[in-house]
Design a protein around this motif. Sequence first.
Motif, PDB file in Angstrom:
ATOM      1  N   ASP A  12       0.858  -1.315   0.068  1.00  0.00           N
ATOM      2  CA  ASP A  12       0.015   0.010   0.071  1.00  0.00           C
ATOM      3  C   ASP A  12       0.857   1.302  -0.115  1.00  0.00           C
ATOM      4  OD1 ASP A  12      -2.507  -1.396  -0.090  1.00  0.00           O
ATOM      5  OD2 ASP A  12      -2.225  -1.678   2.381  1.00  0.00           O
ATOM      6  N   ILE A  13       2.072   1.385   0.725  1.00  0.00           N
ATOM      7  CA  ILE A  13       2.865   2.349   1.063  1.00  0.00           C
ATOM      8  C   ILE A  13       3.441   2.597  -0.254  1.00  0.00           C
ATOM      9  CG2 ILE A  13       4.870   3.132   2.269  1.00  0.00           C
ATOM     10  CD1 ILE A  13       3.813   1.765   4.793  1.00  0.00           C
ATOM     11  N   ASN A  14       4.100   1.507  -0.897  1.00  0.00           N
ATOM     12  CA  ASN A  14       4.693   1.851  -2.222  1.00  0.00           C
ATOM     13  C   ASN A  14       3.782   2.443  -3.426  1.00  0.00           C
ATOM     14  OD1 ASN A  14       7.029   0.855  -1.080  1.00  0.00           O
ATOM     15  ND2 ASN A  14       6.810  -1.365  -1.669  1.00  0.00           N
ATOM     16  N   ALA A  15       2.572   1.722  -3.456  1.00  0.00           N
ATOM     17  CA  ALA A  15       1.659   2.279  -4.260  1.00  0.00           C
ATOM     18  C   ALA A  15       1.245   3.889  -4.155  1.00  0.00           C
ATOM     19  CB  ALA A  15       0.315   1.542  -4.237  1.00  0.00           C
ATOM     20  N   LEU A  16       1.340   4.163  -2.691  1.00  0.00           N
ATOM     21  CA  LEU A  16       1.127   5.540  -2.521  1.00  0.00           C
ATOM     22  C   LEU A  16       2.281   6.602  -2.982  1.00  0.00           C
ATOM     23  CD1 LEU A  16      -0.658   7.743  -0.834  1.00  0.00           C
ATOM     24  CD2 LEU A  16       0.392   7.237   1.220  1.00  0.00           C
ATOM     25  N   SER A  17       3.519   5.885  -2.671  1.00  0.00           N
ATOM     26  CA  SER A  17       4.898   6.461  -3.343  1.00  0.00           C
ATOM     27  C   SER A  17       4.718   6.791  -4.807  1.00  0.00           C
ATOM     28  CB  SER A  17       5.933   5.902  -2.784  1.00  0.00           C
ATOM     29  OG  SER A  17       6.177   6.257  -1.199  1.00  0.00           O
ATOM     30  N   ARG A  18       4.585   5.805  -5.354  1.00  0.00           N
ATOM     31  CA  ARG A  18       4.629   5.765  -6.868  1.00  0.00           C
ATOM     32  C   ARG A  18       3.614   6.839  -7.412  1.00  0.00           C
ATOM     33  NH1 ARG A  18       4.722   0.295  -6.453  1.00  0.00           N
ATOM     34  NH2 ARG A  18       2.503   0.146  -6.860  1.00  0.00           N
ATOM     35  N   GLU A  19       2.308   7.046  -6.736  1.00  0.00           N
ATOM     36  CA  GLU A  19       1.388   7.923  -7.063  1.00  0.00           C
ATOM     37  C   GLU A  19       1.981   9.408  -6.774  1.00  0.00           C
ATOM     38  OE1 GLU A  19      -1.868   9.404  -8.829  1.00  0.00           O
ATOM     39  OE2 GLU A  19      -1.371   7.205  -8.625  1.00  0.00           O
ATOM     40  N   ALA A  20       2.647   9.458  -5.627  1.00  0.00           N
ATOM     41  CA  ALA A  20       3.246  10.746  -5.286  1.00  0.00           C
ATOM     42  C   ALA A  20       4.321  11.115  -6.223  1.00  0.00           C
ATOM     43  CB  ALA A  20       3.936  10.723  -3.837  1.00  0.00           C
ATOM     44  N   ASN A  21       5.016  10.165  -6.769  1.00  0.00           N
ATOM     45  CA  ASN A  21       6.317  10.413  -7.652  1.00  0.00           C
ATOM     46  C   ASN A  21       5.677  11.183  -8.977  1.00  0.00           C
ATOM     47  OD1 ASN A  21       7.895   9.154  -6.200  1.00  0.00           O
ATOM     48  ND2 ASN A  21       8.058   7.365  -7.299  1.00  0.00           N
ATOM     49  N   LYS A  22       4.355  10.805  -9.321  1.00  0.00           N
ATOM     50  CA  LYS A  22       3.797  11.588 -10.652  1.00  0.00           C
ATOM     51  C   LYS A  22       3.772  12.791 -10.244  1.00  0.00           C
ATOM     52  CE  LYS A  22       1.178   6.912 -11.469  1.00  0.00           C
ATOM     53  NZ  LYS A  22       0.141   6.659 -11.564  1.00  0.00           N
ATOM     54  N   TRP A  23       3.445  13.409  -9.197  1.00  0.00           N
ATOM     55  CA  TRP A  23       3.054  14.682  -8.664  1.00  0.00           C
ATOM     56  C   TRP A  23       4.276  15.771  -8.755  1.00  0.00           C
ATOM     57  CZ3 TRP A  23      -1.127  17.072  -9.873  1.00  0.00           C
ATOM     58  CH2 TRP A  23      -2.369  16.256 -10.045  1.00  0.00           C
TER      59      TRP A  23
END
Length: 691
Positions: free
Chosen positions: A46-57
Motif C-alpha cells: 500500500d505504501i509503495n503504491a502511495l509513493s508511486r502516485e506521489a512520484n507522478k506529482w
Amino acid sequence: MRKIGYALWLSILASCNTKQERTVHIPLPVLRHSELPTIHTASPADINALSREANKWIPVNVDSAIILYQEALRMSRHIPYPQGVASACNNLGICFQQKEDFERANQYLKEGIAYLKGAITSLQSKSSELPELYNYLLSFYMATYQPEAIIKTCHMARSLFTNRSDSLQRALYISMYDALGWAYWQLNQYDSATAVYLLLVDKNQPVNNDNYSSLTTSYIALGSVSAKILDTTKALHYFNQAAQLAKTYRDSTLYTNALSNIATLFFEQKHYRKARYYARQVMDMARHLPTKSKIDYLFQGAYTMAVSLMDEDKPEEAMPYSKMALENAKENPAVPRKISAFYILGANYARCKDYPKAEQYLYSGLLLAKANNRTDDISSLCGQLGIVAARMGDYPKAYHYKSSYIVFRDSLRGKENAGRIAAINAKYHLAQKDKELAEKELLIERQKRKQYLWAGTALFSIMILAGLLWRKQHKTALKELKATLAGEEKERSRMARELHDGIVSRLSIIKTNFSALPQYHQEDSETAAFHETIQQLDMSIAELRTTAHNLLPQILVDEGLVATIDQYCKKIGKQGRINITCVALGRLPPLSHEFQLNVYRIVQELLQNVIKHSGATQVLVQLTIRKDELELTVDDNGSGMPAGYLSAYSPGIGLQNIQNRIRLLNGKMEIEQDKGTSVYLRFDLRKFRVR
C-alpha cells in the motif's frame, strides 16, 4: 480489516498546460491532510503504491506530492517499514529543495539518517534487509554531503553482499560502489576514485540493457576524474566511450551528459570552437529531453557557449547565451547554478560596457550568495562589482566592494579550499606579473567560470543517476497502463463479437419466426400487441448493433479517426436530445491504430459525460490538425459537471479513464467551466506517425 480505497482519492486531475490561444488557467487541485481518509492499517505494498502516485506529482504539483509523501511517511512509521520511511524522507527532501525550503529539506534528510541508523542497529547482522537499508543510508549521506561517512559505511557494509549473482544484491552492490567513488572524488582522493570506477566497469561486464546506464555513468566519472588530474587524453577517451555506449542503447539523457562533459573538456583546453561545437549538440539534444533534463542541459550548453565566446573577447555574440543560461537556471532549484548565471550575465554586460545592467545582475547574484553563505561566490562577485563601480566612476562604492573582495578572499585562504585558492594565486603570479590589477582580476574571473562549469558538470552526472530511477518507474507505470487499456479493448472486441454474432443473430431469427405467425394465426397478426412486439424487436436489434459498432468501430480501420468521430456525433444527434456539430480543420497524417482508438474512446467518454451530467442542448467537437499536433476541443452549453466530479480526491470514473488515456498518449488537458464546459486536449503526433 478494510482495504484502502486509493482509487477514490489518488487519481488527481492531470496537468493543465496553458492553451496557446487562451489565457484562462484551471488551478491544479492540492490535497489537504484533513481530506485524506483515516487509515488504520497498511502494508508495504500500500505504501509503495502511495509513493508511486506521489512520484507522478513532483513535476506537476509539488505541494500535492508533499501531502502524499507525508502520508506514506506516517504509515511507514506506524507499521514500522524502514524502507518506506527512508524513501518518503528522501523524496520529501527533494520536494522541499525544489521549493527552495532548504531548512525543511535538511530536516527530513537528517530524520532519514537517524531512522536508518536505528533500524540497522536493531536488525541482526545477517538480515537480508541490511544491504538495501545501507544503500538508502548512503544516498542520504550523498544528499547531505558527508563523504567521510560514506567511506566508513561502505567498509562496514561490504561484507553483507555475499550473493552477488542475485540481481537485486548485484544492483545494490554496484550502487554502493557508485557512492564510494563519489565520496573519494569529493575528498580529492583521485587515485582511490579511479580504482573504484574501474572496478565498476569490470563488474558491469558484459554490458546489457540492465547495466549499460551504470557502466556509462562509470565512464563519465572516470573521464571527470582524469580531467581533474589534467590527463585530458584519458578523459576524452572515457567520455567518448560513454557517448558511444549511450548512443548504442539510445539513451538520449546519458548521451547528452557525455557530450556536455566533452564540451567542458575542450573548453578547459581552450579549444573554444570544439567546445562550442559540442555545446550546440548538447542544446539540440536537450530540447528533446524531459523537462528537468532539458532545463539542466540547456543551461550547461548555453553556459559553455557564453564563457567560451567571452574568453575570445566576443561579448556581443556571448550575450544571448548568457541570457539563456540565466533563464534556465531560474527554472532549477540549484542555488550555485543561479549564482553562476547571474555572474556570467553581469560580466557579459560589463564587457559590453553596459555597466548599470552589469551591476544589476551581479548584485542579484551577490544577494543570493550571501543568503546561502557561499563565501567564495561572494568574493568573486564583490571583485567584479568593484571593477564595474570603478568604470562607472563610483569610486566609494568601488572601494567598498574591493575591500569586501579582499576580506572574503583572505577568509577563503584559511578554510578547506585554501589549496584551490593557492593554485589560482600561483597561476596568477606566474603568468600575470607585469599586468595591471584589472587584468589580474580578469584571469581570476575566467578561472572562476571554469570551476563553476566543472562543478556543474559533476553535479549533473549525480543528478542524472537519481533521475534514471524515476524515469524507469515512470516507464513501468506507463507499460502497466498500456497493458490495462489493451486488455479493456480486447474485452470490448469480445463483447462486440458476442453481441453481433450471438444475441443480434438470435433476435433476428426470433423476429423472422415471429413474422411468420400470420400464416397460421392471422387473427393474432392484426392485433396492436403483435405489431408493437415486432417494432420492439426491430428497435432492440438496431440498438444492439449500434452498441456492438461502438465497442468495435470497423470504420476506424476503414476510414480513419475523423470520419469515425463524425459518424459517432451524427448517431448521437439523431436521438434528438442534443445537437452535436463535428468540425475538422486540417488533414490528419497516417497515425497508429492505438493512437486513433484511444482518441476515439476519449471523445466517446467526453460526449457521454455531457449527455449524462451537463443538460446541454448544443455541443461542438472540433479537431484542429497542425503539422505535428492535434488539438481536440469539446464545448457544450450545459450547466457544468456535478459537484465533486472534478475533485482531486474523488474524480468520476469516466474522468479517470480519460486521464489514463491522455497520460498514455503523453497529451495535455485543460478544462474551463463558465457558461457551459470546455475541454481542450493537445497531442504531439510525431511519436504516432505511421510511414
